[in-house]
Design a protein around this motif. Structure first.
Motif, PDB file in Angstrom:
ATOM      1  N   GLU A  80      63.037  -8.531  38.549  1.00 40.64           N
ATOM      2  CA  GLU A  80      63.844  -7.377  38.176  1.00 40.64           C
ATOM      3  C   GLU A  80      63.298  -6.653  36.958  1.00 40.64           C
ATOM      4  OE1 GLU A  80      67.917  -8.350  37.806  1.00 40.64           O
ATOM      5  OE2 GLU A  80      68.156  -8.916  39.908  1.00 40.64           O
ATOM      6  N   GLU A  81      62.399  -7.297  36.208  1.00 42.03           N
ATOM      7  CA  GLU A  81      61.853  -6.650  35.012  1.00 42.03           C
ATOM      8  C   GLU A  81      60.329  -6.675  34.949  1.00 42.03           C
ATOM      9  OE1 GLU A  81      62.332 -10.983  34.158  1.00 42.03           O
ATOM     10  OE2 GLU A  81      63.632  -9.459  35.009  1.00 42.03           O
ATOM     11  N   ILE A  82      59.683  -7.178  36.004  1.00 45.15           N
ATOM     12  CA  ILE A  82      58.224  -7.293  35.997  1.00 45.15           C
ATOM     13  C   ILE A  82      57.651  -6.660  37.256  1.00 45.15           C
ATOM     14  CG2 ILE A  82      56.272  -8.895  35.942  1.00 45.15           C
ATOM     15  CD1 ILE A  82      58.038 -10.870  34.467  1.00 45.15           C
ATOM     16  N   ILE A  83      56.511  -5.975  37.098  1.00 40.21           N
ATOM     17  CA  ILE A  83      55.865  -5.252  38.191  1.00 40.21           C
ATOM     18  C   ILE A  83      54.461  -5.803  38.386  1.00 40.21           C
ATOM     19  CG2 ILE A  83      55.121  -2.971  38.990  1.00 40.21           C
ATOM     20  CD1 ILE A  83      57.206  -2.037  36.665  1.00 40.21           C
ATOM     21  N   GLY A  84      54.097  -6.012  39.650  1.00 41.17           N
ATOM     22  CA  GLY A  84      52.743  -6.422  39.980  1.00 41.17           C
ATOM     23  C   GLY A  84      51.833  -5.213  40.098  1.00 41.17           C
ATOM     24  N   ILE A  85      50.613  -5.337  39.586  1.00 37.22           N
ATOM     25  CA  ILE A  85      49.616  -4.270  39.676  1.00 37.22           C
ATOM     26  C   ILE A  85      48.365  -4.822  40.338  1.00 37.22           C
ATOM     27  CG2 ILE A  85      50.406  -2.792  37.783  1.00 37.22           C
ATOM     28  CD1 ILE A  85      48.528  -4.350  35.918  1.00 37.22           C
ATOM     29  N   GLU A  86      47.734  -4.011  41.198  1.00 38.30           N
ATOM     30  CA  GLU A  86      46.544  -4.449  41.923  1.00 38.30           C
ATOM     31  C   GLU A  86      45.358  -3.580  41.560  1.00 38.30           C
ATOM     32  OE1 GLU A  86      44.651  -4.817  46.415  1.00 38.30           O
ATOM     33  OE2 GLU A  86      46.527  -3.725  46.078  1.00 38.30           O
ATOM     34  N   TYR A  91      45.561  -9.087  41.503  1.00 38.82           N
ATOM     35  CA  TYR A  91      46.874  -8.689  41.003  1.00 38.82           C
ATOM     36  C   TYR A  91      47.128  -9.234  39.609  1.00 38.82           C
ATOM     37  CZ  TYR A  91      48.498  -6.712  45.401  1.00 38.82           C
ATOM     38  OH  TYR A  91      48.656  -5.928  46.508  1.00 38.82           O
ATOM     39  N   GLY A  92      47.814  -8.408  38.809  1.00 39.01           N
ATOM     40  CA  GLY A  92      48.281  -8.804  37.493  1.00 39.01           C
ATOM     41  C   GLY A  92      49.731  -8.387  37.321  1.00 39.01           C
ATOM     42  N   LEU A  93      50.216  -8.390  36.068  1.00 36.80           N
ATOM     43  CA  LEU A  93      51.619  -8.100  35.804  1.00 36.80           C
ATOM     44  C   LEU A  93      51.776  -7.163  34.610  1.00 36.80           C
ATOM     45  CD1 LEU A  93      53.065 -11.750  35.947  1.00 36.80           C
ATOM     46  CD2 LEU A  93      53.073 -10.066  37.808  1.00 36.80           C
ATOM     47  N   ILE A  94      52.769  -6.267  34.688  1.00 33.06           N
ATOM     48  CA  ILE A  94      53.218  -5.509  33.531  1.00 33.06           C
ATOM     49  C   ILE A  94      54.735  -5.632  33.463  1.00 33.06           C
ATOM     50  CG2 ILE A  94      51.311  -3.856  33.694  1.00 33.06           C
ATOM     51  CD1 ILE A  94      53.338  -1.813  34.783  1.00 33.06           C
ATOM     52  N   ASP A  95      55.297  -5.387  32.261  1.00 32.56           N
ATOM     53  CA  ASP A  95      56.754  -5.394  32.164  1.00 32.56           C
ATOM     54  C   ASP A  95      57.285  -3.973  32.283  1.00 32.56           C
ATOM     55  OD1 ASP A  95      56.513  -4.104  29.682  1.00 32.56           O
ATOM     56  OD2 ASP A  95      56.880  -5.934  28.527  1.00 32.56           O
TER      57      ASP A  95
END
Length: 345
Positions: A80-86, A91-95
């Motif tokens: 609900e507060e973290i987004i996956g980036i490719e 893949y990694g993560l941003i908030d």
């Protein structure tokens, strides 16, 4: 197939963010201002938006300032507060403020469950926490979400369960293992299914041809082509002589026999006896059914709460997790499984 806009209006959910776990902020007041500048744009919150430009994804704030450059190939929710980036297949993560938690590292990051997410590089699977720290090394051939404190994992074609520290608490000995539900999990050895508890003790002997998850303290079990229902001690509540039974939901289960579909309660008694041509599980108090001359959603008394027009067609494609529909003089939302979510305000 196209549908009249008067009958189908999608909620403001962009196809940009793919996992069906969140609706976007209803108070995002800046979306319209920047729509013309991007191929796609969607609200993360009122001060942070994801957008697509020239086939790449990035993130802007409510002033239009680029916070994260347009250099990513895809983006999706992982909590609900973290987004996956490719980027370049990793893949990694941003908030939700745009802070990079984890640079693109893994071939796949699943949605977080109970604080951990499955990550993988090809056939190697492990788990990370929400800070991006690797908690369980990538040593498993297959790994699923955590459920009731345990996750099912597989190695050398055998499955078992680990806890959130990565310790194996139920040995990898099963040919098939399902998630825990209401304290029990269906497992199989040599084609026979039964149930174990979270300590690994066998609660229901492995004697069925198939076994479903527990719901409302009941589980559907199968022998041959016959369906029945047991309780958490393995007692047979509904004899195994039905062609099909759905899992219990909200105290009722849809059952099929030669007369059609109807509903039973958790004691096995008829709760809604009218035979239907189609019947689905209850969700948020309503269930989709169809008779020879009527279809729509019924309540738990069997009365139609919403009746569809004869020419109504469900949407074939969804641009997000829900669709707004007006039928029978009522406006409401459904999900991609046609389940009733809520009435519009």
């Amino acid at each position: 197939m196209n549908h009249p806009r008067s009958l189908l209006t999608f909620s403001i959910i962009s196809s940009l963010l793919l996992l069906p776990s969140l609706t976007y902020s209803a108070t995002c007041t800046h979306l319209e201002k920047y729509k013309q500048d991007f191929e796609e744009i969607a609200c993360i919150n009122d001060h942070f938006m994801a957008a697509e430009r020239d086939g790449k994804y990035g993130f802007i704030n409510d002033n239009g300032t680029v916070l994260i450059p347009f250099e990513y190939d895809n983006t999706h929710w992982v909590s609900e507060e973290i987004i996956g980036i490719e980027k370049a297949g990793k893949y990694g993560l941003i908030d939700s403020t745009g802070k990079i938690i984890l640079p693109p590292t893994y071939r796949h990051i699943a949605y977080f469950s109970e604080g951990l997410a499955n990550v993988s590089d090809y056939d190697e699977n492990g788990y990370i926490d929400k800070s991006g720290k690797l908690i369980v090394p990538l040593i498993y051939e297959y790994a699923e979400d955590f459920s009731e404190g345990l996750a099912r994992v597989s190695m050398n074609d055998k499955s078992g369960y680990i806890d959130k520290t990565g310790s194996v608490v139920i040995a990898l000995q099963y040919d098939i293992a399902e998630d825990f539900s209401e304290g029990l999990a269906a497992v199989s050895i040599d084609g026979r299914f039964g149930y174990i508890d979270t300590s690994g003790s066998v609660i229901v002997p492995l004697k069925y041809d198939d076994a479903k998850d527990f719901s409302d303290n009941r589980a559907v079990v199968i022998k041959g082509n016959q369906f029945g229902v047991i309780d958490q001690k393995g007692n047979v509540i509904v004899p195994l002589n039905f062609p099909y039974i759905y899992n219990f939901s909200e105290g009722l289960a849809a059952v099929y026999d030669e007369d059609g579909w109807y509903y039973i309660d958790t004691t096995g008694k008829h709760a809604i006896s009218s035979p239907y041509q189609l019947a689905d599980s209850f969700f948020n108090g309503l269930a989709y059914v169809a008779t020879e001359d009527k279809r729509g959603y019924i309540d738990k008394t069997g009365q139609f709460a919403i009746v569809f027009d004869k020419d109504f067609l469900f949407p074939r494609r969804y641009s997000g997790e829900e669709a707004e529909i007006t039928q029978g003089g009522k406006t409401f939302y459904i999900d991609w499984r046609k389940r009733f979510l809520r009435y519009a305000d």
